[in-house]
Design a protein around this motif. Structure first.
Motif, PDB file in Angstrom:
ATOM      1  N   HIS A  26       0.842  -1.199   0.000  1.00 35.48           N
ATOM      2  CA  HIS A  26       0.000   0.000   0.000  1.00 35.48           C
ATOM      3  C   HIS A  26       0.877   1.250   0.000  1.00 35.48           C
ATOM      4  O   HIS A  26       1.850   1.350   0.748  1.00 35.48           O
ATOM      5  CB  HIS A  26      -0.907   0.013   1.228  1.00 35.48           C
ATOM      6  N   HIS A  27       0.495   2.236  -0.845  1.00 31.95           N
ATOM      7  CA  HIS A  27       1.197   3.517  -0.932  1.00 31.95           C
ATOM      8  C   HIS A  27       0.188   4.648  -1.005  1.00 31.95           C
ATOM      9  O   HIS A  27      -0.899   4.478  -1.563  1.00 31.95           O
ATOM     10  CB  HIS A  27       2.106   3.553  -2.161  1.00 31.95           C
ATOM     11  N   PRO A  28       0.535   5.808  -0.465  1.00 30.49           N
ATOM     12  CA  PRO A  28      -0.396   6.940  -0.545  1.00 30.49           C
ATOM     13  C   PRO A  28      -0.643   7.396  -1.985  1.00 30.49           C
ATOM     14  O   PRO A  28      -1.783   7.668  -2.367  1.00 30.49           O
ATOM     15  CB  PRO A  28       0.294   8.040   0.272  1.00 30.49           C
ATOM     16  N   VAL A  29       0.444   7.504  -2.766  1.00 27.82           N
ATOM     17  CA  VAL A  29       0.333   8.023  -4.131  1.00 27.82           C
ATOM     18  C   VAL A  29       1.198   7.191  -5.062  1.00 27.82           C
ATOM     19  O   VAL A  29       2.372   6.939  -4.771  1.00 27.82           O
ATOM     20  CB  VAL A  29       0.780   9.505  -4.220  1.00 27.82           C
ATOM     21  N   VAL A  30       0.612   6.747  -6.167  1.00 26.87           N
ATOM     22  CA  VAL A  30       1.363   6.123  -7.256  1.00 26.87           C
ATOM     23  C   VAL A  30       1.122   6.959  -8.505  1.00 26.87           C
ATOM     24  O   VAL A  30      -0.023   7.239  -8.868  1.00 26.87           O
ATOM     25  CB  VAL A  30       0.930   4.662  -7.508  1.00 26.87           C
ATOM     26  N   VAL A  50       5.323  13.936   1.199  1.00 30.76           N
ATOM     27  CA  VAL A  50       4.409  12.864   0.794  1.00 30.76           C
ATOM     28  C   VAL A  50       5.208  11.824   0.005  1.00 30.76           C
ATOM     29  O   VAL A  50       5.776  12.142  -1.031  1.00 30.76           O
ATOM     30  CB  VAL A  50       3.259  13.402  -0.078  1.00 30.76           C
ATOM     31  N   PRO A  51       5.251  10.569   0.467  1.00 29.89           N
ATOM     32  CA  PRO A  51       5.980   9.535  -0.280  1.00 29.89           C
ATOM     33  C   PRO A  51       5.252   9.158  -1.561  1.00 29.89           C
ATOM     34  O   PRO A  51       4.016   9.124  -1.600  1.00 29.89           O
ATOM     35  CB  PRO A  51       6.050   8.370   0.696  1.00 29.89           C
ATOM     36  N   VAL A  52       6.023   8.870  -2.619  1.00 25.13           N
ATOM     37  CA  VAL A  52       5.473   8.623  -3.944  1.00 25.13           C
ATOM     38  C   VAL A  52       6.165   7.421  -4.569  1.00 25.13           C
ATOM     39  O   VAL A  52       7.387   7.265  -4.452  1.00 25.13           O
ATOM     40  CB  VAL A  52       5.680   9.848  -4.864  1.00 25.13           C
ATOM     41  N   VAL A  53       5.395   6.574  -5.250  1.00 32.08           N
ATOM     42  CA  VAL A  53       5.941   5.574  -6.160  1.00 32.08           C
ATOM     43  C   VAL A  53       5.673   6.070  -7.573  1.00 32.08           C
ATOM     44  O   VAL A  53       4.541   6.404  -7.920  1.00 32.08           O
ATOM     45  CB  VAL A  53       5.300   4.192  -5.947  1.00 32.08           C
ATOM     46  N   LEU A  54       6.731   6.139  -8.378  1.00 31.26           N
ATOM     47  CA  LEU A  54       6.633   6.631  -9.748  1.00 31.26           C
ATOM     48  C   LEU A  54       7.009   5.501 -10.700  1.00 31.26           C
ATOM     49  O   LEU A  54       8.135   5.000 -10.673  1.00 31.26           O
ATOM     50  CB  LEU A  54       7.568   7.832  -9.929  1.00 31.26           C
ATOM     51  N   ASP A 178      -3.776   4.938  -2.398  1.00 32.21           N
ATOM     52  CA  ASP A 178      -4.881   5.835  -2.060  1.00 32.21           C
ATOM     53  C   ASP A 178      -5.245   6.695  -3.270  1.00 32.21           C
ATOM     54  O   ASP A 178      -6.421   6.959  -3.516  1.00 32.21           O
ATOM     55  CB  ASP A 178      -4.490   6.737  -0.887  1.00 32.21           C
ATOM     56  N   TRP A 179      -4.208   7.115  -4.011  1.00 32.94           N
ATOM     57  CA  TRP A 179      -4.411   7.960  -5.178  1.00 32.94           C
ATOM     58  C   TRP A 179      -3.491   7.491  -6.306  1.00 32.94           C
ATOM     59  O   TRP A 179      -2.308   7.250  -6.078  1.00 32.94           O
ATOM     60  CB  TRP A 179      -4.135   9.432  -4.856  1.00 32.94           C
TER      61      TRP A 179
END
Length: 543
Positions: A26-30, A50-54, A178-179
């Motif tokens: 689970h990640h907040p933002v991908v 805010v941590p991000v997976v790109l 989440d997003w």
């Protein structure tokens, strides 16, 4: 033919720990897509903690120079992220454009006639240079996990998250976010997976882009020709880039065969006819058709679309990449507030409404330019030629000529985040982007209003010493023109009074700027409570 942006701009695939767990990580933002928009958004969110997976399905920076014109507003965004100085130093700075009919110059224009802005009107810099700078900055951010050769293979939106299936050279794995923000370009796989229509118009005329390397003493200006002698009956465009690279656009007409037109033996004679010599090397060639399209909505449950994945315009006017980066600027601070629980999810509806307004603005200007440059009927051509004849008479006639209205930030005329003002005349109204101005440090280097936005929070401009009266947690206050202490860089003052003139300030006025620099509110003699209410409104917390 050499392609700029080839190795060493390739990046190795690395296995993620997420691939070794049974349940979806689970990640907040991908973010999907590591182009300029996705990279800008990832960097912006990281700077907001805010941590991000790109994810990107490629292993390299995109080939070819592609977008080259980056506008002042975009450079201000890059400056906030710490990247503009190097980009401006590398790029070709320009602000003058000239429009010709045949060999006759019809008129010239100045895109930044007033002084006192930190950033230039435009720089020309190939997109792969911009992407390389963004990738380097993102890789230095511990909160961004940039995964090359990770392709989105499936997306199942849910009410409170998105479930992603990701394909890699070692097989598939799943993520939960989440997003999900789709920044995956005009052919967006994300858009296709959701079955979303891309509505608008595709124009028939085709255009050739050629980047050539040559030594030339043309000035750093935008030159546009209607019916040039070297390309009769069509149009042409010339731009200077760094490293002796020149961008040439040639109109080809609707019947041109793209694959044939891209052949070096076909391209070279066209360029030779334009330049009058053959002393150049072809660096990159592409053929395109104009498209002016957008999604009906930019947010679908927990999936947000930005950049070319959300909207597409013709390249005349430099509105594509600039608009996409401004999408990221609009979305970043809002998404950060929502992820942190400071603001309700409803705040993101303003991203949808504001950036759809911007897309419509860009599409309108783009379609008008396209219709003028490539008339689609004999009647339209007669009107266009009449306007060109009138343009030689002076400024009145020049106003009817459209060779591409160049990118400007959109004013959010009906933004729900703005507070209505009364009694103001002139200046920068709510919804409009801020206008930069110098803030001279009496002990140290010059500062600029744009730099006060680097903290990523709202800023209050107070004319007449309201710093103590208006200051509150989460809001930066800049006294204008009173001397104040600004961080560690010394006191501020504006000896030329550019800032109060540009904002039409009188004693006691205050202007509230959003984190993206758009004006949220203006007040005469406000209290701290009034300013706090405006900040709550712009952050979507007003009741």
């Amino acid at each position: 033919m050499k392609t700029p942006g080839d190795p060493p701009h390739r990046f190795a695939y690395r296995r993620s720990p997420d691939q070794d767990v049974r349940s979806p990580a689970h990640h907040p933002v991908v973010i999907i897509g590591a182009g300029p928009v996705g990279l800008t958004l990832a960097l912006d969110l990281a700077k907001r903690a805010v941590p991000v997976v790109l994810l990107d399905d490629s292993d390299c920076i995109g080939e070819g120079s592609r977008a080259i014109c980056f506008a002042k507003r975009t450079l201000e965004i890059f400056d906030r992220l710490g990247l503009a100085d190097a980009m401006v130093a590398k790029g070709v700075t320009w602000k003058t454009g000239k429009v010709f009919r045949g060999t006759e110059q019809l008129y010239a224009f100045d895109l930044q006639p007033e002084p006192g802005h930190k950033q230039p009107a435009f720089i020309n810099l190939p997109q792969y240079h911009v992407e390389a700078a963004l990738v380097a900055a993102v890789q230095a951010e511990p909160l961004v996990d940039l995964r090359w050769s990770n392709r989105l293979a499936g997306l199942a939106p849910r009410d409170d998250c998105g479930l992603l299936t990701v394909a890699t050279p070692e097989g598939e794995y799943r993520l939960e976010a989440d997003w999900v923000v789709a920044c995956d370009g005009a052919r967006s796989p994300t858009r296709g997976m959701l079955g979303l229509a891309f509505e608008g118009e595709t124009f028939e005329d085709k255009f050739l882009i050629a980047d050539v390397r040559m030594a030339a003493d043309f000035p750093p200006e935008r030159w546009f020709w209607f019916a040039p002698p070297f390309h009769a009956g069509q149009s042409a465009l010339l731009h200077k880039q760094p490293d002796d690279i020149w961008r040439i656009d040639l109109q080809l007409g609707p019947d041109a065969d793209p694959e044939w037109e891209k052949r070096p033996e076909v391209v070279r004679p066209r360029i030779e006819q334009m330049l009058g010599h053959g002393d150049f090397a072809l660096e990159w060639v592409s053929v395109y058709r104009f498209q002016c399209r957008r999604l009906q909505r930019f947010i679908h449950d927990r999936v947000v679309f930005a950049g070319d994945a959300a909207h597409q315009v013709s390249p005349f006017g430099a509105r594509g990449a600039n608009s996409g980066i401004q999408d990221a600027d609009n979305l970043g601070w809002k998404l950060a507030l929502v992820v942190k629980g400071v603001s309700p999810v409803a705040l993101l509806a303003s991203y949808d409404s504001e950036r759809r307004e911007a897309a419509d603005d860009n599409i309108l200007h783009s379609m008008r330019a396209t219709d003028f440059i490539a008339p689609r009927s004999p009647g339209e051509r007669v009107l266009r030629d009449a306007a060109l004849s009138l343009a030689a008479s002076g400024k009145f006639g020049a106003a009817f000529v459209n060779s591409g209205r160049l990118s400007l930030p959109t004013t959010y005329s009906n933004s729900p985040l703005s507070t209505r003002d009364e009694g103001f005349h002139g200046g920068v109204a709510p919804g409009a982007a801020f206008r930069d101005a110098p803030l001279l440090a009496s002990e140290g280097p010059h500062l600029w209003l744009s730099e006060t936005l680097r903290d990523g929070r709202p800023v209050v401009l107070s004319y007449g010493g309201g710093r103590r009266r208006l200051g509150s947690a989460g809001v930066g206050v800049v006294d204008v023109p009173a001397v104040v202490q600004q961080r560690e860089r010394g006191p501020l003052e504006d000896p030329e009074a550019m800032l109060p003139r540009r904002y039409a300030l009188v004693d006691g006025d205050a202007v509230v700027l959003r984190p993206d620099g758009h004006v949220a509110a203006r007040f005469h003699n406000p209290t701290r409570e009034i300013v706090a209410a405006a900040v709550a409104r712009l952050e979507g917390r007003a009741r």
